[in-house]
Motif scaffolding. Structure first.
Motif, short mmCIF file in Angstrom:
data_model
loop_
_atom_site.label_atom_id
_atom_site.label_comp_id
_atom_site.label_asym_id
_atom_site.label_seq_id
_atom_site.Cartn_x
_atom_site.Cartn_y
_atom_site.Cartn_z
N ARG A 207 0.86 -1.19 0.00
CA ARG A 207 0.00 0.00 0.00
C ARG A 207 0.89 1.23 0.00
O ARG A 207 1.85 1.32 0.78
N TYR A 208 0.58 2.19 -0.85
CA TYR A 208 1.44 3.35 -1.05
C TYR A 208 0.59 4.62 -1.07
O TYR A 208 -0.62 4.58 -1.33
N THR A 209 1.24 5.74 -0.83
CA THR A 209 0.57 7.04 -0.84
C THR A 209 1.03 7.83 -2.05
O THR A 209 2.23 8.09 -2.22
N ALA A 210 0.07 8.22 -2.89
CA ALA A 210 0.39 8.82 -4.17
C ALA A 210 1.17 10.13 -4.05
O ALA A 210 2.03 10.43 -4.89
N THR A 211 0.88 10.92 -3.03
CA THR A 211 1.49 12.25 -2.92
C THR A 211 2.75 12.27 -2.05
O THR A 211 3.34 13.32 -1.85
N ASP A 212 3.15 11.10 -1.56
CA ASP A 212 4.37 11.00 -0.78
C ASP A 212 5.49 10.52 -1.71
O ASP A 212 5.42 9.40 -2.25
N ASP A 218 8.92 3.96 -3.89
CA ASP A 218 8.88 2.54 -3.49
C ASP A 218 7.92 1.76 -4.38
O ASP A 218 8.21 0.63 -4.80
N ALA A 219 6.77 2.36 -4.67
CA ALA A 219 5.79 1.69 -5.52
C ALA A 219 6.34 1.46 -6.92
O ALA A 219 6.14 0.39 -7.52
N ILE A 220 7.04 2.45 -7.44
CA ILE A 220 7.65 2.30 -8.77
C ILE A 220 8.66 1.17 -8.76
O ILE A 220 8.65 0.29 -9.64
N ASN A 221 9.53 1.16 -7.77
CA ASN A 221 10.58 0.14 -7.71
C ASN A 221 9.99 -1.26 -7.53
O ASN A 221 10.45 -2.22 -8.16
#
Length: 365
Positions: A207-212, A218-221
């Motif tokens: 789970r990731y935060t779009a504006t952080d 981390d989500a991209i990696n």
């Protein structure tokens, strides 16, 4: 010896064992009293392979059920650990075997029930697992079902059958996305979830935060990592309703609702799953009439998909349907688990017995 004499009548013996399967001692006594008679009679129904004396060298007098697990859970996971005794109480010889153990002769395994096969989705195992499922003579659930349920693309097809699904962006390895292209596929605001399409037990989910900035990086990696390993990736908005109400799991055995549990949220804002399976916190509760209808709507679509893939309908020994309210009076389907489903057998007093009864029904009828 009256029971032994009645055993010769075939159908009466068959019915006698089933009616007594809720009293393990009685069922075992019938089998022992009947001696060789039961071996001759069962050969008249569809289960003769389990009872063929030459195959087992005269050693087996009860039908066999093998619970398939993985090397990480060689004696089953905690939730399933009472199942062998429950089957034994119903006149069944339970066995536990690791699915990729080369020493196991699956032709002699009787009815094989998928249980703690939590490693099937790992890249090194996935293809072998699907091949193994096809090689097992009597597998529950059916290998046709295992094939499509192992890849979460099935959710898109169920959506076409009319089941509500969280809006999803699918990223395929063949597209060759750059990091920037992956970045542009993520939401611009709010939290979102990234998960591989082939996974088990929440592995690889985050789970990731779009504006952080750090969370988005981390989500991209993580996404590039999955794509680089040949895994399709799902990107979905995180539903705040999960935090408010949790997910609901509806558990069915042989097409009948057994029990339901509410699952506490697992994906906190910084959650990133590695390769371990994560323990769930569940609370048993009765589903509302509306939730029951949600489950029936999903099950109708599941059987439509089964017919599409197999050319016929197939009854499911076990079926776990995970749904979440959409906050507008409806629901979204999160997952249908037909392979290594956690069935929460310890969540209610009847759940374990319900599953053992469902297996016994398959074996004796």
């Amino acid at each position: 010896m009256k029971l032994a004499e009645e055993a010769v009548m075939g159908e009466l013996w068959h019915r006698s064992v089933w009616l007594r399967c809720d009293r393990g001692a009685c069922a075992t006594a019938v089998l022992k009293e009947a001696g060789r008679a039961e071996l001759r009679l069962v050969s008249q129904d569809g289960h003769s392979r389990q009872w063929d004396r030459p195959r087992y060298g005269g050693a087996v007098t009860s039908p066999i059920v093998t619970l398939a697990t993985c090397a990480d859970y060689p004696t089953l996971d905690d939730d399933d650990r009472g199942l062998p005794d429950a089957l034994r109480d119903r006149g069944i010889e339970p066995r536990v075997a690791v699915w990729n153990d080369s020493s196991i002769n699956w032709d002699d395994a009787g009815v094989v029930v998928l249980r703690s096969v939590r490693d099937y989705a790992k890249k090194r195992n996935y293809t072998n697992f699907l091949s193994w499922s096809r090689s097992v003579p009597r597998l529950a659930n059916h290998p046709d079902v295992v094939q499509w349920n192992s890849d979460k693309h099935y959710l898109s097809r169920l959506a076409e059958f009319g089941v509500p699904m969280i809006p999803t962006t699918w990223l395929e390895p063949s597209a060759g996305y750059s990091k920037h292209q992956v970045h542009t596929r993520f939401p611009a605001h709010g939290d979102f979830v990234v998960k591989p399409a082939v996974s088990s037990g929440g592995r690889g989910t985050g789970r990731y935060t779009a504006t952080d900035a750090r969370s988005r990086a981390d989500a991209i990696n993580d996404t590039v990592h999955h794509l680089g390993r040949g895994r399709s990736v799902m990107v979905q908005r995180y539903l705040e309703e999960v935090d408010r109400r949790g997910e609901l799991s509806l558990v069915y055995f042989n097409g009948v609702l057994s029990h339901a549990v509410e699952k506490a949220p697992m994906l906190h804002p910084s959650f990133r799953s590695a390769d371990e399976v994560h323990e769930e916190i569940v609370t048993a509760r009765e589903p509302s009439e509306q939730e029951w209808l949600w489950g029936e709507r999903v099950r109708k679509a599941i059987h439509g998909l089964i017919k599409e893939h197999s050319g016929r309908d197939i009854q499911l020994l076990f079926d776990r349907v995970d749904v979440v309210a959409d906050g507008k009076g409806g629901f979204y389907l999160m997952e249908v688990s037909l392979i290594d489903a956690g069935l929460y057998l310890g969540s209610t007093p009847d759940a374990l017995d319900n599953f053992a009864d469902a297996i016994a029904q398959r074996v004796f009828w």
